[in-house]
Each structure stands twice: as structure tokens, then as C-alpha cells.
Motif scaffolding. Structure first.
Motif, PDB file in Angstrom:
ATOM      1  N   LEU B   9       0.852  -1.198   0.000  1.00 42.25           N
ATOM      2  CA  LEU B   9       0.000   0.000   0.000  1.00 42.25           C
ATOM      3  C   LEU B   9       0.880   1.237   0.000  1.00 42.25           C
ATOM      4  N   VAL B  10       0.649   2.133  -0.956  1.00 42.25           N
ATOM      5  CA  VAL B  10       1.383   3.401  -0.993  1.00 42.25           C
ATOM      6  C   VAL B  10       0.407   4.531  -0.674  1.00 42.25           C
ATOM      7  N   VAL B  11       0.867   5.438   0.171  1.00 38.10           N
ATOM      8  CA  VAL B  11      -0.006   6.536   0.613  1.00 38.10           C
ATOM      9  C   VAL B  11       0.720   7.865   0.435  1.00 38.10           C
ATOM     10  N   ASP B  12       0.163   8.736  -0.348  1.00 41.05           N
ATOM     11  CA  ASP B  12       0.715  10.084  -0.498  1.00 41.05           C
ATOM     12  C   ASP B  12      -0.412  10.994  -0.986  1.00 41.05           C
ATOM     13  N   CYS B  18       1.885   9.845  -5.571  1.00 38.04           N
ATOM     14  CA  CYS B  18       1.169   8.603  -5.260  1.00 38.04           C
ATOM     15  C   CYS B  18       1.160   7.684  -6.494  1.00 38.04           C
ATOM     16  N   ASP B  19       0.898   8.276  -7.654  1.00 35.19           N
ATOM     17  CA  ASP B  19       0.887   7.490  -8.891  1.00 35.19           C
ATOM     18  C   ASP B  19       2.274   6.921  -9.194  1.00 35.19           C
ATOM     19  N   LEU B  21       4.651   6.192  -6.958  1.00 38.40           N
ATOM     20  CA  LEU B  21       4.901   5.097  -6.009  1.00 38.40           C
ATOM     21  C   LEU B  21       4.106   3.851  -6.400  1.00 38.40           C
ATOM     22  N   TYR B  22       2.873   4.071  -6.786  1.00 33.01           N
ATOM     23  CA  TYR B  22       1.997   2.972  -7.183  1.00 33.01           C
ATOM     24  C   TYR B  22       2.566   2.245  -8.406  1.00 33.01           C
ATOM     25  N   ALA B  33      -0.203  -3.833  -5.955  1.00 30.44           N
ATOM     26  CA  ALA B  33      -0.155  -2.518  -5.306  1.00 30.44           C
ATOM     27  C   ALA B  33      -1.542  -1.931  -5.074  1.00 30.44           C
ATOM     28  N   LYS B  35      -3.207   1.977  -3.750  1.00 33.43           N
ATOM     29  CA  LYS B  35      -2.792   3.355  -3.467  1.00 33.43           C
ATOM     30  C   LYS B  35      -3.891   4.099  -2.728  1.00 33.43           C
ATOM     31  N   THR B  56       4.395   5.179   3.303  1.00 34.08           N
ATOM     32  CA  THR B  56       3.528   6.334   3.551  1.00 34.08           C
ATOM     33  C   THR B  56       4.303   7.637   3.737  1.00 34.08           C
TER      34      THR B  56
END
Lengths: 140, 321
Positions: B9-12, B18-19, B21-22, B33, B35, B56
Motif C-alpha cells: 500500500l502506498v499513501v501520499d 502517489c501514482d 509510487l503505485y 499494489a 494506493k 507512507t
């Protein structure tokens, strides 16, 4: 630290290194995404720097509360991160200065930085549009 | 080799970041993944999906990255285990927040910007490297100490701007939780997880390793004639380790892809249930009863940690679907 004037407006090599991909698809996706989101952030920063209707208000009057300064710092922080991702070095440098000024409540520096933004952003936007066109992106 | 079936899970709150990282997390072989652009969405994902790694940002509008981390570490999410690797990905950090993050045993701090290649390596590293995380109760207790200073006063923040380049996590030896008598569980003494062994499921491997560690701690304090309070404390942790093993197993999806494995593994879990119940209720003053129980747990472990349930990590058969 380099002066903003000596920094590239947009360094595509940074974007390619960051994404690990030099395809036109990746470049246009990243730059169009940056343009869309950065426009929103810059607009908010410009609103912060707008003088109020009252003639006795300075341009930074809108940011003089602690909360507004913290919000300004956060906007600059996010914009700085985005710039670092796509290689918008000149705008990034300005965001670093603005963020520090906002956290330190240094209103004169913040005010002059916001004025510089009015010049740096159109320059960045023009370069963005140019590179997007060069990579076959037509919606500019 | 990375096994399949990792949920990252990526959180920004910055869409572009965010995109990015995803997109990177999706590229890591065997990773799926998720997001989230805000803490609320992230919390929902952590609640509903068995997330194996969290990346995160810190500064987001409620809940912040730090609040998310606390909720993970204190076992606040139904589907996500409290001891998953957590990576903070941020440009700025403040001393107080870093200290708090360290106390929550985050696995890494990454400074923005970071290249896709560097991030992929970090994800792979943290999915393959086990860091001993303390019990959820420990982090819950910790939070009460921090509650008075969760919000960093602005007057402090304004002078503490810093760019965090990279802060290496504490060496493994320092992060292992000592038992109350000051000794660490020696996995060779009682139960141990064989090196390079895997069930094919990262989540189960970690729970089994955690189970072995905690049962060994309990064993050590018990046979070492430690104070009852120390034995009780280790017993509680061992019971929690059992519960986590049952819990995570329930939440693993696509079990039909390894039907034979699940048939056998569920049989083993059924055999563990009465032992776990007995562990929870046994009177530690009844020395012989506890010794018999430990012997049965050891026997269960020996039968479970064997082929075909576990394989060597680099075996062709270690496919979890």
C-alpha cells in the motif's frame, strides 16, 4: 546552492532517471500529471500572495496567521516534491526557499518568493507545453 | 527470490507522487499494489486488505502518516498484521516525528526524491528481511506516553526543518525484544524457523517465525524459573502470536490455487487450536503441566515445519499462486 536563474527550468534527464523509463508515454504521463496538479498548487500559492481588497494590506497579509503559514509551507512542500520528481529544478529551488520562509515566518522572504513565482511558473509551464508537444502530446 | 502475493500500500496526498509510487510498487515482481491519496482511504485499505508492506508520507491531513503507523503497529486493523514492514517516504521531517517513528519501529525512512530503481530495491529488501516487531500492546502503551505531544508545536517546527536523506534502521540485534529477564530467545534452544524455509506465503512465514520466537521466549523464562510476572508476560505474547497466526491465515485469498497445501495446513492449525487454548489457561504454577504443554507444542512445531508444508525458499515448488 545554485541561484534559480542558473538552474534548468525542466531537466528531462531527472524525470527519466526517476521513472527509470524514457518512453514518450511515461514522459507525457508524468509531465501532464505534473502540469495538472502543479497548476492547482501554484494557483493556491498565488491566492495566498494576492493583496486583499483593502489598500493598506500588503501582499502577504493573507498568510500572516500561523495556520495560513503552515498551510503555505505544506503547499510548497508538496510542490517541491512534485518538481523533484519531474526535474523542474528552478521551480523546486523556489519552493524550497518559500517553504523555509513560511516555516520561519519570514514574511519579507516569503513575499519576494511569491513574486518570483509569478515569473518562474509561466516559464515552467511554457517548457512543459513544449516538451509535451515534442513527445506527441496534443492537449497543450 | 521474492515470493508472490505481496500486497503493498502506498499513501501520499500528492497525486503525482502517489501514482509514481503505485507504478513502481506494481513493477516489483510478485507485488500487488494499492494506493491511497489520504489517510482515511489508507485506513480503509488496511482494514479490508491483508497489506504486507506500507509506504507512507508523513504529512497528510487526518489521519496523518504517523497516526496510520500507530494504528498498524497497535494492531488496529482487522486484515493487516501489526508487524508488517513500514517505510516512511518524506521530504521533510521533524525531530519529534522521527523519534516517534523510530519508537514505532518503522523499517526505513526514504527521502524524496528517490528513483524507481532505488525504491524497487528498498521494497524487495524489506519484503525479504525480517525485523522483529514488538507486540501490539507495547505500541498501544507507547502511544499514551506520546499522546501529550502528538502535535508538534509550531514554534518548534519552524526552527526544526530538516531534509532526511536516509536513516538506516537499527541493527537487527538491537531491535530484538529482550525478555524481562534480559535474555533473548535463542531459537536453537526450543523452536526455530529453518533458514530459507517458506510456506510459499510471506504472511504465514512471518507469523510462524513470530510464533516460534514467542514460544521460545515463554519456554526460556519458564525453565529459567523467572518471576511469575515475566512468565505471564511471555505467555501472553505467545498467545497473541497464536492468534495472529490463525487470524492471518483466515484472510489469505485464492486458497484454491494451492488446495493440497491448505488442506494440510488447516489440519495443522486445527491441532494447534487446543494447544493455544491450553497455553492461554494453563496454571504456570503447575510445572509439570506446562512442561507437557511445551513438549506438545514442540511436537506440533516439528510436524508442521516440515515438508510438504514448508519448502526451501529457492525450491521450484515454493509457488504460492
Amino acid at each position: 546552492m545554485a541561484e534559480p536563474a542558473t538552474l534548468p527550468v525542466l531537466d528531462l534527464n531527472v524525470l527519466i532517471a526517476m521513472y527509470g523509463d524514457d518512453s514518450a508515454e511515461t514522459i507525457t504521463l508524468a509531465l501532464s500529471g505534473f502540469r495538472r496538479e502543479a497548476t492547482h498548487y501554484v494557483q493556491q500559492l498565488q491566492d495566498v500572495g494576492q493583496p486583499s481588497a483593502r489598500k493598506d494590506h500588503a501582499p502577504t497579509d493573507n498568510v500572516q496567521t500561523d495556520n495560513a503559514l503552515a498551510d503555505t509551507a505544506r503547499l510548497c512542500h508538496s510542490l517541491k516534491s512534485m518538481c523533484g520528481l519531474v526535474g523542474a529544478a528552478k521551480l523546486m529551488q523556489l519552493c524550497i526557499a518559500l517553504e523555509q520562509a513560511a516555516w520561519q515566518q519570514d514574511l519579507p522572504t516569503l513575499q519576494s518568493g511569491l513574486l518570483k513565482l509569478a515569473g518562474v511558473w509561466p516559464e515552467t509551464l511554457a517548457m512543459l507545453n513544449l516538451i509535451l508537444l515534442q513527445h506527441g502530446y496534443t492537449d497543450v | 527470490m521474492l515470493l508472490k502475493n505481496f500486497n503493498v500500500l502506498v499513501v501520499d496526498d500528492v497525486v503525482l507522487m502517489c501514482d509514481f509510487l503505485y507504478g513502481v510498487a506494481k513493477k516489483v515482481p510478485g507485488c500487488y499494489a494499492f494506493k491511497a491519496l489520504d489517510g482515511k482511504t489508507a485506513a480503509e485499505t488496511l482494514e479490508n486488505e491483508a497489506i504486507d508492506l506500507l509506504i507512507t508520507d508523513i504529512e497528510m491531513k487526518g489521519p496523518t502518516g504517523l497516526e496510520l503507523i500507530y494504528r498498524v503497529r497497535s494492531g488496529g486493523f482487522a486484515s493487516t498484521a501489526h508487524d508488517i514492514p513500514i517505510i516512511i517516504f518524506s521530504g521533510n521531517a521533524y525531530l519529534e516525528l522521527i523519534q516517534q517513528s523510530i519508537s514505532y519501529d518503522v523499517n526505513d525512512f526514504l527521502a524524496k526524491p528517490i528513483t524507481a530503481d532505488q525504491l524497487i530495491r528498498k521494497i524487495q529488501h524489506h519484503l525479504q528481511t525480517e525485523k522483529q516487531i514488538k507486540s501490539a500492546a507495547h505500541y498501544r502503551a507507547l502511544n499514551s506516553d506520546f499522546s501529550a505531544k502528538t502535535a508538534v508545536p509550531d514554534e518548534n517546527r519552524k526552527v526544526s526543518v530538516a531534509i532526511v536523506r536516509e536513516l538506516n534502521p537499527k541493527p537487527e540485534a538491537e531491535t530484538e525484544e529482550p525478555d524481562i529477564s534480559g535474555k533473548k530467545a535463542d531459537k536453537k534452544d526450543f523452536l526455530f524457523w529453518p533458514e530459507h524455509a517458506t510456506t510459499g506465503y510471506f504472511q504465514i512465514d512471518r507469523r510462524l517465525r513470530n510464533f516460534a520466537f514467542n514460544i521460545s521466549c515463554f519456554h526460556n523464562v519458564f525453565v529459567g524459573n523467572c518471576k511469575p510476572v515475566a512468565i505471564e508476560s511471555e505467555r501472553k505474547r505467545a498467545c497473541e502470536a497464536c492468534d495472529y497466526l490463525f487470524h492471518i491465515t483466515k484472510n489469505i485469498k485464492h486458497k484454491e490455487r494451492r488446495h493440497q497445501f491448505w488442506l494440510l495446513f488447516n489440519q495443522r492449525l486445527e491441532k494447534l487450536k487446543p494447544l493455544a487454548a491450553e497455553l492461554n489457561s494453563v496454571n504456570i504454577k503447575h510445572h509439570s503441566q506446562v512442561l507437557v504443554l511445551l513438549k506438545r507444542l514442540s511436537y506440533w512445531w516439528m510436524q508442521t515445519c516440515n515438508r510438504p508444508i514448508i519448502q526451501k525458499n529457492d525450491d521450484d515448488g515454493a509457488d504460492n499462486g
